[in-house]
Design a protein around this motif. Structure first.
Motif, mmCIF file in Angstrom:
data_model
loop_
_atom_site.group_PDB
_atom_site.id
_atom_site.type_symbol
_atom_site.label_atom_id
_atom_site.label_comp_id
_atom_site.label_asym_id
_atom_site.label_seq_id
_atom_site.Cartn_x
_atom_site.Cartn_y
_atom_site.Cartn_z
ATOM 1 N N SER A 129 0.798 -1.234 0.000
ATOM 2 C CA SER A 129 0.000 0.000 0.000
ATOM 3 C C SER A 129 0.826 1.277 0.000
ATOM 4 O O SER A 129 0.346 2.311 -0.469
ATOM 5 C CB SER A 129 -0.923 0.009 1.217
ATOM 6 O OG SER A 129 -1.656 -1.178 1.270
ATOM 7 N N ILE A 130 2.051 1.216 0.545
ATOM 8 C CA ILE A 130 2.823 2.465 0.681
ATOM 9 C C ILE A 130 3.006 3.164 -0.674
ATOM 10 O O ILE A 130 2.772 4.363 -0.805
ATOM 11 C CB ILE A 130 4.207 2.185 1.310
ATOM 12 C CG1 ILE A 130 4.023 1.904 2.786
ATOM 13 C CG2 ILE A 130 5.132 3.376 1.132
ATOM 14 C CD1 ILE A 130 5.308 1.544 3.482
ATOM 15 N N GLY A 131 3.363 2.381 -1.696
ATOM 16 C CA GLY A 131 3.615 2.978 -3.012
ATOM 17 C C GLY A 131 2.404 3.735 -3.523
ATOM 18 O O GLY A 131 2.508 4.860 -4.015
ATOM 19 N N MET A 132 1.245 3.107 -3.361
ATOM 20 C CA MET A 132 0.031 3.733 -3.881
ATOM 21 C C MET A 132 -0.319 4.980 -3.066
ATOM 22 O O MET A 132 -0.751 5.996 -3.611
ATOM 23 C CB MET A 132 -1.103 2.719 -3.811
ATOM 24 C CG MET A 132 -2.265 3.111 -4.664
ATOM 25 S SD MET A 132 -3.075 1.636 -5.231
ATOM 26 C CE MET A 132 -4.687 2.302 -5.541
ATOM 27 N N GLY A 147 -6.205 7.199 6.000
ATOM 28 C CA GLY A 147 -6.342 8.613 5.659
ATOM 29 C C GLY A 147 -5.598 8.818 4.364
ATOM 30 O O GLY A 147 -4.372 8.764 4.353
ATOM 31 N N LEU A 148 -6.315 9.023 3.275
ATOM 32 C CA LEU A 148 -5.723 9.059 1.934
ATOM 33 C C LEU A 148 -4.417 9.841 1.880
ATOM 34 O O LEU A 148 -4.373 11.006 2.258
ATOM 35 C CB LEU A 148 -6.714 9.695 0.961
ATOM 36 C CG LEU A 148 -7.906 8.824 0.570
ATOM 37 C CD1 LEU A 148 -8.978 9.683 -0.084
ATOM 38 C CD2 LEU A 148 -7.475 7.703 -0.331
ATOM 39 N N GLY A 149 -3.365 9.200 1.434
ATOM 40 C CA GLY A 149 -2.108 9.909 1.215
ATOM 41 C C GLY A 149 -1.210 10.023 2.430
ATOM 42 O O GLY A 149 -0.128 10.560 2.355
ATOM 43 N N ASN A 150 -1.654 9.470 3.577
ATOM 44 C CA ASN A 150 -0.856 9.558 4.801
ATOM 45 C C ASN A 150 -0.067 8.258 4.990
ATOM 46 O O ASN A 150 -0.629 7.202 5.230
ATOM 47 C CB ASN A 150 -1.818 9.789 5.973
ATOM 48 C CG ASN A 150 -1.106 9.908 7.301
ATOM 49 O OD1 ASN A 150 -0.001 9.398 7.478
ATOM 50 N ND2 ASN A 150 -1.737 10.598 8.224
ATOM 51 N N VAL A 151 1.258 8.342 4.863
ATOM 52 C CA VAL A 151 2.082 7.126 4.858
ATOM 53 C C VAL A 151 2.040 6.420 6.215
ATOM 54 O O VAL A 151 1.814 5.212 6.302
ATOM 55 C CB VAL A 151 3.540 7.449 4.452
ATOM 56 C CG1 VAL A 151 4.411 6.209 4.564
ATOM 57 C CG2 VAL A 151 3.573 7.972 3.025
ATOM 58 N N THR A 152 2.239 7.168 7.297
ATOM 59 C CA THR A 152 2.215 6.546 8.629
ATOM 60 C C THR A 152 0.857 5.904 8.883
ATOM 61 O O THR A 152 0.767 4.767 9.377
ATOM 62 C CB THR A 152 2.480 7.603 9.715
ATOM 63 O OG1 THR A 152 3.509 8.459 9.252
ATOM 64 C CG2 THR A 152 2.878 6.944 11.012
ATOM 65 N N GLY A 153 -0.198 6.638 8.561
ATOM 66 C CA GLY A 153 -1.547 6.101 8.765
ATOM 67 C C GLY A 153 -1.754 4.822 7.981
ATOM 68 O O GLY A 153 -2.344 3.851 8.472
#
Lengths: 290, 379
Positions: free
Chosen positions: A22-25, A233-239
């Motif tokens: 998921s991180i890449g996306m 949370g769209l676009g939040n890497v840690t989340g």
């Protein structure tokens, strides 16, 4: 107790896989606000390349660099020749491009690798740590360990490097970042390469974890990644990372306690709906200041 | 002049198939050559092709060569209906053999029956396939028989006292388990728990952790080879001691390819006895391995047998549909097959046969026992 610990490990291993894919996306969405559906296709490419390298050299150590290099290149090419042409259009257009790319990639893999699962068995699959009735397999250690190492790398990269700073600046406000000298096209390309390399590693890890690679293994991921992204949370890497682990653990413990009263993927979507109702900005989200 | 040439060409094209038809017997065949069951479909096709080779090497059917016309049904009901129309209307086959699963076979069966084309289901086990259909036959083992024989074998051979059921959530998975669930208590096996899983699941670790806790003597696990491979592998990773009992769904070289060493000790009920003394079985196993460098599985053997049964019926009764159907229905103790003998067909067109039980040793199926109890093996 043994069962609980085993479920914890199983859930963490699933979560690790979900996080790496998921991180890449999430990074692409954070930067370009594009839903990069073809990302799941990059992940399958990584698995197939890793398998090919493993078959040619007989060592899993070569599978990872092959997947990293191949997927980074593919990610760059996808950006350079596909998304870059449409990145300023309405969001629907890159989405359609992504879906088209994903379909084409799926069929190409099927033609190249055949329609059935191919064995990706390495000699250590059956070894592991045994403490009484509690078993951890080598595969689980491999998946959880590599994911942890990579996540630390991502964190350092995003938070401690100049490139990471430029990335965060571009994600917050593209135009201002460009105004102060960030080369945004360069950032976008790098972003695609980095995320795709992670997906490639995830592909190899999934192949090793289940001992099999299949040309259609990305099909579920094409939409399941959305769930992880929305949860985080769209676009939040840690989340996204936290959401991935929560989802892996939730699936494992729900199935262990109540069985498959729902299919595995339905659990993910129910989690997503609950999060949208209760905490619409994701597990890490803050209430918007009015 | 142009018209004449066109007409001549047209006449030539139209006459060619007729000329070919004159000295060959056309038998139709369909299997899932692509899609998720493609490994089985390819294997079934190889089995059917080998049967045609054997028949033709043996002089064909009363001097006429057998020609097999085959199509891919993509493991989809709608596709197998299209295939049925093609085979009946344009290929005009004498009979059709299905090397496919229940869903495509069940969808096509009424079409063959209505058009009076004899049709044999070789691995489609659903009871509705031949039901009330005069031209449809089933040489596949009916699903509940696997469960009954599995329970018998667990008690008699493995001396098991307790079992946990791991059930694949589809027609096949639940139908085979029904037989086990009913028969196990009669053999003194206590069913401790039952878990379901959806078709296509890859991660069984959370269920297997629970099963390890339940600590049964045997784990009855229904599934196809992909699921079976993951179950066997993950059970070994987690240190599960119970013997895994499977069914013909496991019976594929892919099972060994995907699960390797973890397959050793797994026991299955199937129809192809690797240690069979029957000359046809030995000839089939040897020739299949020689041609493809991979051991034959039950799917290949079943398709092979379907072709032989159809050819034998045509040989004895001629090419009229009613006569073929009658000849198949009246077969008794037919030995000329790889999974034989086929004891008899009942009124619904379902075969009764002995059920071999195989155990995996060194990543290959070997004979463990054979069930001949009529109470268990009669459909």
């Amino acid at each position: 107790m043994g069962t609980f610990l085993e479920n914890l490990v199983t859930g963490a291993a699933l979560g690790s896989i979900y996080a790496l894919i998921s991180i890449g996306m999430t990074m692409v969405y954070g930067l370009l606000k594009i839903l990069h559906v073809a990302h799941a296709g990059v992940y399958v490419f990584g698995a197939l390349l890793g398998l090919l390298a493993f078959r040619l050299t007989g060592s899993i150590l070569f599978a990872f660099p092959a997947a990293v290099l191949g997927c980074a290149l593919m990610g760059y090419l996808l950006y350079r020749f596909m998304y870059r042409r449409v990145q300023d259009e309405k969001p629907l257009i890159p989405l359609i491009v992504g879906i088209g790319m994903f379909t084409a990639m799926g069929d190409a893999y099927r033609l190249a690798a055949g329609p059935y699962s191919i064995s990706f068995e390495h000699g250590l699959a059956q070894t592991g740590i045994v403490l009484g009735t509690f078993h951890i397999s080598f595969n689980q250690v491999l998946v959880i360990g590599s994911a942890a190492a990579l996540l630390v790398l991502v964190w350092l990269m995003v938070n401690k490097t100049k490139t990471g700073l430029a990335w965060r600046a571009s994600a917050q406000d593209r135009e201002v970042a460009m105004g102060i000298g960030v080369n945004s096209n360069y950032m976008f390309g790098l972003n695609f390469m980095f995320g795709s390399a992670l997906a490639g590693i995830a592909g190899v890890l999934v192949g090793l974890y289940y001992g099999a690679v299949n040309a259609n293994m990305g099909e579920v991921w094409a939409y399941k990644v959305f769930v992880v992204m929305v949860l985080g949370g769209l676009g939040n890497v840690t989340g996204t990372v936290i959401a991935a682990y929560l989802l892996g653990l939730a699936e494992t413990f729900i199935i262990s306690s109540w069985g498959y009263f729902l299919p595995r993927d339905a659990i993910a979507f129910i989690c997503m709906i609950l999060v949208l109702i209760l905490m619409p900005n994701g597990v890490m989200g803050k209430r918007k200041q009015v | 002049m142009k018209k004449a040439i066109v007409a001549a060409c047209l006449a030539l094209v139209l006459c060619l198939p007729l000329a070919a038809l004159a000295d060959e017997v056309k038998i139709g065949f369909h299997a899932p050559l692509t899609g998720w069951a493609a490994a089985d479909g390819q294997s079934a096709l190889r089995g059917a092709q080998l049967a045609v080779e054997f028949i033709n090497a043996d002089g064909g059917i009363n001097g006429n060569k057998v020609a097999m016309v085959y199509y891919d049904d993509r493991i989809e009901a709608k596709e197998s209906v299209i295939v049925a129309r093609k085979l009946i209307e344009s290929d005009r086959v004498v009979g059709v053999v299905s090397g496919s699963y229940s869903t495509p076979t069940r969808a096509a069966a009424p079409i063959y029956d209505r058009n009076k084309v004899p049709y044999i289901s070789t691995i489609g086990t659903h009871p509705e396939i031949p039901m009330n259909r005069d031209y449809v036959f089933q040489i596949a083992v009916m699903s509940p028989i696997h469960g009954r024989v599995g329970a018998w074998m667990a008690a008699e051979t493995l001396k098991a006292k307790s079992a946990v059921l791991l059930v694949m959530d589809n027609d096949f998975g639940s139908a085979v388990t029904d037989g086990f669930r009913i028969m196990a208590p009669k053999y003194g096996i206590n069913i401790l728990k039952e878990y379901n899983y959806p078709l296509g699941e890859k991660d069984f670790r959370s269920l297997l952790s629970n099963i390890k806790n339940d600590n049964p003597d045997v784990l009855w696990a229904s599934g196809y080879y992909e699921e079976a491979a993951q179950i066997a592998k993950q059970a070994k990773e987690l240190g599960l001691k119970a013997t895994i009992i499977g069914q013909e769904g496991y019976d594929s070289p892919k099972f060994f390819e995907l699960a390797g060493d973890a397959t050793n000790g797994v026991v299955i009920t199937t129809n192809l006895d690797r240690g069979s003394q029957s000359p046809m079985a030995q000839k089939f196993l040897a020739e299949f391995f020689k041609q493809h460098k991979v051991a034959a599985d039950m799917v290949a053997a079943s398709a092979f047998d379907g072709m032989l049964v159809m050819a034998h019926a045509i040989k004895t009764a001629g090419t009229k549909p009613d006569d073929i159907a009658k000849a198949i229905g009246e077969m008794k103790n037919f030995e000329g097959v790889a999974t034989g003998p086929l004891l008899a067909f009942d009124a619904q067109g379902v075969v009764t046969r002995y059920i071999p039980v195989q155990i995996v040793k060194d990543q290959a199926f070997t004979s463990l026992t054979v069930c001949k109890d009529p109470k268990l093996i009669t459909p």
